[in-house]
Scaffold this active site. Structure first.
Site, PDB file in Angstrom:
ATOM      1  N   LYS A  14       0.819  -1.216   0.000  1.00  0.00           N
ATOM      2  CA  LYS A  14       0.000   0.000   0.000  1.00  0.00           C
ATOM      3  C   LYS A  14       0.850   1.262   0.000  1.00  0.00           C
ATOM      4  O   LYS A  14       0.602   2.174  -0.767  1.00  0.00           O
ATOM      5  CB  LYS A  14      -0.918   0.048   1.231  1.00  0.00           C
ATOM      6  CG  LYS A  14      -2.126  -0.813   1.180  1.00  0.00           C
ATOM      7  CD  LYS A  14      -3.118  -0.499   2.267  1.00  0.00           C
ATOM      8  CE  LYS A  14      -2.566  -0.200   3.620  1.00  0.00           C
ATOM      9  NZ  LYS A  14      -1.934  -1.288   4.364  1.00  0.00           N
ATOM     10  N   ARG A 128      11.200  -7.804   5.425  1.00  0.00           N
ATOM     11  CA  ARG A 128      11.203  -6.374   5.735  1.00  0.00           C
ATOM     12  C   ARG A 128      11.641  -6.147   7.183  1.00  0.00           C
ATOM     13  O   ARG A 128      12.365  -5.197   7.484  1.00  0.00           O
ATOM     14  CB  ARG A 128       9.807  -5.785   5.489  1.00  0.00           C
ATOM     15  CG  ARG A 128       9.721  -4.283   5.724  1.00  0.00           C
ATOM     16  CD  ARG A 128       8.397  -3.716   5.289  1.00  0.00           C
ATOM     17  NE  ARG A 128       7.397  -3.791   6.334  1.00  0.00           N
ATOM     18  CZ  ARG A 128       6.148  -3.373   6.213  1.00  0.00           C
ATOM     19  NH1 ARG A 128       5.725  -2.866   5.061  1.00  0.00           N
ATOM     20  NH2 ARG A 128       5.305  -3.475   7.210  1.00  0.00           N
ATOM     21  N   ARG A 134      11.344  -2.872  12.451  1.00  0.00           N
ATOM     22  CA  ARG A 134       9.985  -2.897  13.013  1.00  0.00           C
ATOM     23  C   ARG A 134       9.748  -4.228  13.718  1.00  0.00           C
ATOM     24  O   ARG A 134       9.793  -5.290  13.105  1.00  0.00           O
ATOM     25  CB  ARG A 134       8.945  -2.702  11.910  1.00  0.00           C
ATOM     26  CG  ARG A 134       8.868  -1.279  11.412  1.00  0.00           C
ATOM     27  CD  ARG A 134       7.818  -1.096  10.360  1.00  0.00           C
ATOM     28  NE  ARG A 134       6.510  -1.571  10.793  1.00  0.00           N
ATOM     29  CZ  ARG A 134       5.391  -1.337  10.123  1.00  0.00           C
ATOM     30  NH1 ARG A 134       5.421  -0.643   9.003  1.00  0.00           N
ATOM     31  NH2 ARG A 134       4.244  -1.809  10.555  1.00  0.00           N
ATOM     32  N   ARG A 146      -2.257  -9.928  12.881  1.00  0.00           N
ATOM     33  CA  ARG A 146      -2.643  -8.714  12.156  1.00  0.00           C
ATOM     34  C   ARG A 146      -3.516  -9.083  10.953  1.00  0.00           C
ATOM     35  O   ARG A 146      -4.485  -8.387  10.643  1.00  0.00           O
ATOM     36  CB  ARG A 146      -1.398  -7.944  11.701  1.00  0.00           C
ATOM     37  CG  ARG A 146      -0.694  -7.235  12.850  1.00  0.00           C
ATOM     38  CD  ARG A 146       0.761  -6.930  12.598  1.00  0.00           C
ATOM     39  NE  ARG A 146       1.017  -5.994  11.523  1.00  0.00           N
ATOM     40  CZ  ARG A 146       2.227  -5.844  10.969  1.00  0.00           C
ATOM     41  NH1 ARG A 146       3.257  -6.552  11.381  1.00  0.00           N
ATOM     42  NH2 ARG A 146       2.407  -4.976  10.006  1.00  0.00           N
TER      43      ARG A 146
END
Length: 190
Positions: A14, A128, A134, A146
Site C-alpha cells: 500500500k 522487511r 519494526r 494482524r
C-alpha cells in the site's frame, strides 16, 4: 475529483503504491497512522486526546479519528482528490466518511484492495523486518494476528463498498511496476 480508499494487508505494498498514485493523479495521501503521529508529535488538541486512549492501550474512538481526518481534508481545499490509507476500518467509519464527504459535495470514487496470499505476505514482512527494525514485522505470530484482524474487520467493509459498486480488487503480487499498471487500469476506467 477522485477519492480512493486503498485497502491491503500489511506487506501488500500500500505505501509503495500510494506514493505512485498520489504523484500520478495529484491526490493528497491521507494515512491515518501518519496523521496520528503528526497530531501527537505536535501536541494538537486531537493528538492529546488520541494519546490518552493510546496510553491506556485502547483504540482511538472513531469520532477522534474522523475529526483528525476531516481536519486534514479541510487543510487541502484545492486538492484534486484524496487517497485514504488505513481508513475507514469499520462500517461506522465508512458511513462517517461518506457523510463528511457528502457535506462537501464529494464521495468515495473507488475502493481498491491490493490482494495477496498470506503466505507470500508473511515472507515479505519477515524480510522487511530484518532491515526495517519494526518489531511487528519480525514475529510471524504477530503478523498472522494482524492478518486475522484485517480479515475480520475488512470483510464487512468490502461488502459495504461492493453494495455501492465501488469495490475493485487488484492482484498485489508481481513487480512494483506490474501492480502499478493494474492500479492505473482501474483508476483510468473510473
Amino acid at each position: 475529483m477522485i477519492n480512493i480508499v486503498l485497502f491491503g494487508k500489511p506487506g501488500a505494498g500500500k505505501g509503495t503504491q500510494a506514493e505512485f498514485l498520489k504523484g500520478k493523479y495529484n491526490l493528497v495521501h491521507l494515512s491515518t497512522g501518519d496523521i496520528f503521529r503528526f497530531n501527537i508529535k505536535n501536541d494538537t488538541d486531537l493528538g492529546k486526546l488520541a494519546k490518552t486512549f493510546m496510553d491506556k492501550g485502547d483504540l482511538v474512538p472513531d469520532e477522534v479519528t474522523i475529526k483528525m481526518l476531516e481536519s486534514e481534508v479541510d487543510k487541502n481545499p484545492a486538492a484534486k482528490g484524496f487517497l485514504f490509507d488505513g481508513f475507514p476500518r469499520t462500517i461506522a467509519q465508512a458511513e462517517a466518511l461518506d457523510a463528511f464527504l457528502s457535506s462537501k459535495q464529494q464521495e468515495i470514487t473507488a475502493t481498491i484492495a491490493l490482494e495477496a496470499d498470506d503466505e507470500i505476505l508473511v515472507k515479505r514482512l519477515l524480510e522487511r523486518g530484518k532491515t526495517s527494525g519494526r518489531i511487528d514485522d519480525q514475529d510471524e505470530e504477530k503478523i498472522r494476528n494482524r492478518y486475522q484482524e484485517y480479515n475480520e474487520k475488512t470483510a464487512p467493509l468490502m461488502d459495504y463498498y461492493k453494495g455501492q459498486n465501488k469495490f475493485y480488487p487488484v492482484n498485489g503480487i508481481g513487480s512494483i511496476e506490474e501492480i502499478t499498471e493494474r492500479l492505473s487500469n482501474v483508476i483510468e476506467k473510473l
